[in-house]
Write a protein that holds these residues in place. Structure first.
Motif, mmCIF file in Angstrom:
data_model
loop_
_atom_site.group_PDB
_atom_site.id
_atom_site.type_symbol
_atom_site.label_atom_id
_atom_site.label_comp_id
_atom_site.label_asym_id
_atom_site.label_seq_id
_atom_site.Cartn_x
_atom_site.Cartn_y
_atom_site.Cartn_z
ATOM 1 N N CYS A 4 57.716 -16.596 -6.706
ATOM 2 C CA CYS A 4 57.489 -16.897 -5.304
ATOM 3 C C CYS A 4 56.250 -17.761 -5.135
ATOM 4 O O CYS A 4 55.225 -17.534 -5.767
ATOM 5 C CB CYS A 4 57.338 -15.596 -4.510
ATOM 6 S SG CYS A 4 57.342 -15.916 -2.737
ATOM 7 N N LYS A 60 54.757 -17.974 -2.313
ATOM 8 C CA LYS A 60 54.000 -17.425 -1.188
ATOM 9 C C LYS A 60 53.157 -16.229 -1.600
ATOM 10 O O LYS A 60 53.329 -15.665 -2.681
ATOM 11 C CB LYS A 60 54.964 -17.054 -0.080
ATOM 12 C CG LYS A 60 55.469 -18.298 0.634
ATOM 13 C CD LYS A 60 55.762 -17.924 2.015
ATOM 14 C CE LYS A 60 55.799 -19.076 2.940
ATOM 15 N NZ LYS A 60 56.374 -18.615 4.201
ATOM 16 N N CYS A 84 52.283 -13.367 0.678
ATOM 17 C CA CYS A 84 52.259 -12.389 1.776
ATOM 18 C C CYS A 84 51.446 -11.166 1.336
ATOM 19 O O CYS A 84 51.658 -10.645 0.224
ATOM 20 C CB CYS A 84 53.688 -11.990 2.135
ATOM 21 S SG CYS A 84 54.745 -13.427 2.457
ATOM 22 N N CYS A 138 53.305 -7.857 -0.088
ATOM 23 C CA CYS A 138 54.468 -7.888 -0.990
ATOM 24 C C CYS A 138 54.081 -7.803 -2.466
ATOM 25 O O CYS A 138 53.207 -8.547 -2.939
ATOM 26 C CB CYS A 138 55.244 -9.171 -0.719
ATOM 27 S SG CYS A 138 56.673 -9.360 -1.792
ATOM 28 N N ILE A 160 55.600 -8.835 -5.073
ATOM 29 C CA ILE A 160 55.869 -9.982 -5.955
ATOM 30 C C ILE A 160 55.174 -11.256 -5.453
ATOM 31 O O ILE A 160 55.549 -12.367 -5.807
ATOM 32 C CB ILE A 160 57.392 -10.207 -6.158
ATOM 33 C CG1 ILE A 160 58.121 -10.506 -4.842
ATOM 34 C CG2 ILE A 160 58.020 -9.021 -6.869
ATOM 35 C CD1 ILE A 160 59.576 -10.990 -5.040
#
Ligand code: SAM
Ligand code: SF4
Length: 360
Positions: free
Chosen positions: A62, A64, A66, A69, A71
């Motif tokens: 990923c 991103k 966040c 999260c 992962i």
């Protein structure tokens, strides 16, 4: 609350304030009545059926970050993987042969020409090899309108992009710089415009989230005219920055809030598809069945190859990590039948709301 329950029974639309009271209710007897009413509305608008969506969590790579999260890009304790085209198609065929009707392809968010082409090819192959027999949902984050269009043309019919919270300020607190609330809203609108059955959703019980925020989430779903909802309780993942903001993670409270949100959405929106998220089961062994009994009509059995499951942990205590697809199928079938619901085997289980709005 008696007045609210009467309004629900008469199917009179609740006000925002009444929705807030519903979400704040804690009396077990009253909650039982609310869930029963939500379930009755589910039976009326959707029927005595639960639809399966086999979910393939095919990549944890990923771009991103966040803050909630497991992962997220900055978590160095994760072994990254991406299944190859043949393995994804093989899992999709398993879903088809086991009569699930629909499939969800979910993964971390990558925006690149190579990735767009990869997904396009995977979707086209699944479509060709099942002769268009599987409903295909994508849950691959924010992309450009052109990419959404290409994937739609390749044969995906549904897209799930949770707004996470409709409160822009809270959204900013949950995401680092470079993550943009307005872009996410615009993506949802593009997805809908292209013709996808469009799904969104939020996490409930986020640090800093109020019940007013959750009421506004429901009003957001209505305003954006969403067809499907995937909502679940926020659950701490130890290797994330947000975990530091959570002092006492109260599992039971989080779980009940998740159920109340499902019930409130069913009562208020009626004909949308609502998933009983796996996160519910992470908090309570009967989580998904209780989700259905609070108004949900979709469950998403995990069909990801067992060897990858441990590396797709969005939160602590994700269930079914050691099981395989057949075990998940048998287990869920028993759970659903135990609550006297039928599984819509072989059916796509499209959102009634989608057909209503596209017929207008
Ligand atoms: N990357 C895509 C995206 O974010 O839209 C799709 C995959 S992402 C893992 C799917 C969903 O997982 C997110 O929309 C988010 O709501 C949920 N999620 C992530 N971390 C979570 C957590 N700690 N607790 C509960 N849900 C979580
Ligand atoms: Fe990536 Fe989705 Fe997790 Fe955000 S929620 S870090 S976009 S996988």
């Amino acid at each position: 609350m008696k007045k609210i329950l009467d309004k629900i029974r008469n199917e009179t639309k609740l006000t925002a304030d009444e929705l807030r009271l519903l979400l704040e209710e804690e009396d077990e007897g009253v909650l039982e009545q609310i869930f029963q009413e939500a379930y009755r509305i589910k039976l009326k608008y959707i029927g005595n059926k639960v639809f399966f969506r086999g979910i393939i969590e095919f990549s944890n790579i990923c771009a991103k970050d966040c803050l909630y999260c497991g992962i997220r890009k900055s978590n160095k304790n994760v072994t990254r993987f991406k299944m190859n085209e043949n393995d994804i198609v093989k899992s999709a065929l398993w879903t088809y042969e086991n009569n699930y009707g629909s499939l969800v392809l979910q993964g971390g968010e990558i925006e690149s020409p190579g990735y767009a082409a990869f997904i396009e090819q995977v979707v086209a192959r699944i479509n060709a090899e099942t002769r268009g027999g599987l409903g295909i949902t994508l849950s691959l984050g924010e992309q450009t309108p052109e990419v959404y269009e290409r994937w739609f043309k390749a044969g995906a019919q549904r897209y799930l992009l949770r707004i996470e919270t409709s409160n822009e300020k809270l959204y900013q607190k949950l995401h680092p710089a470079g993550h943009n609330f307005q872009r996410r809203v615009n993506c949802l609108r593009e997805i809908r415009k292209i013709g996808y059955q469009t799904g969104t959703g939020v996490m409930t019980g986020l640090p800093g989230q109020t019940t007013e925020d959750m009421v506004n989430d429901i009003l957001f779903f209505e305003k954006e005219d969403m067809d499907m909802l995937g909502m679940g309780p926020y659950i701490v993942h130890n290797d994330t920055p947000l975990a530091k903001q959570v002092e006492n993670f109260d599992k039971e409270k989080q779980f009940m809030l998740g159920l109340k949100m499902i019930a409130a959405c069913r009562i208020y929106l009626r004909d949308v598809n609502i998933a009983a998220a796996t996160a519910l089961q992470a908090l309570n062994p009967q989580g998904r069945e209780l989700g259905v009994q609070a108004g949900a009509n979709i469950v998403m059995p995990n069909i990801t190859d067992t060897k990858y499951r441990a590396d797709y942990q969005l939160y602590n205590g994700k269930p079914c990590l050691d099981e395989n697809s057949s075990m998940c199928k048998g287990c869920l079938q028993r759970r659903i039948e135990n609550i006297n619901e039928t599984i819509g085997y072989g059916e796509w289980g499209d959102s009634p709301h989608f057909f209503k709005r596209t017929k207008k």
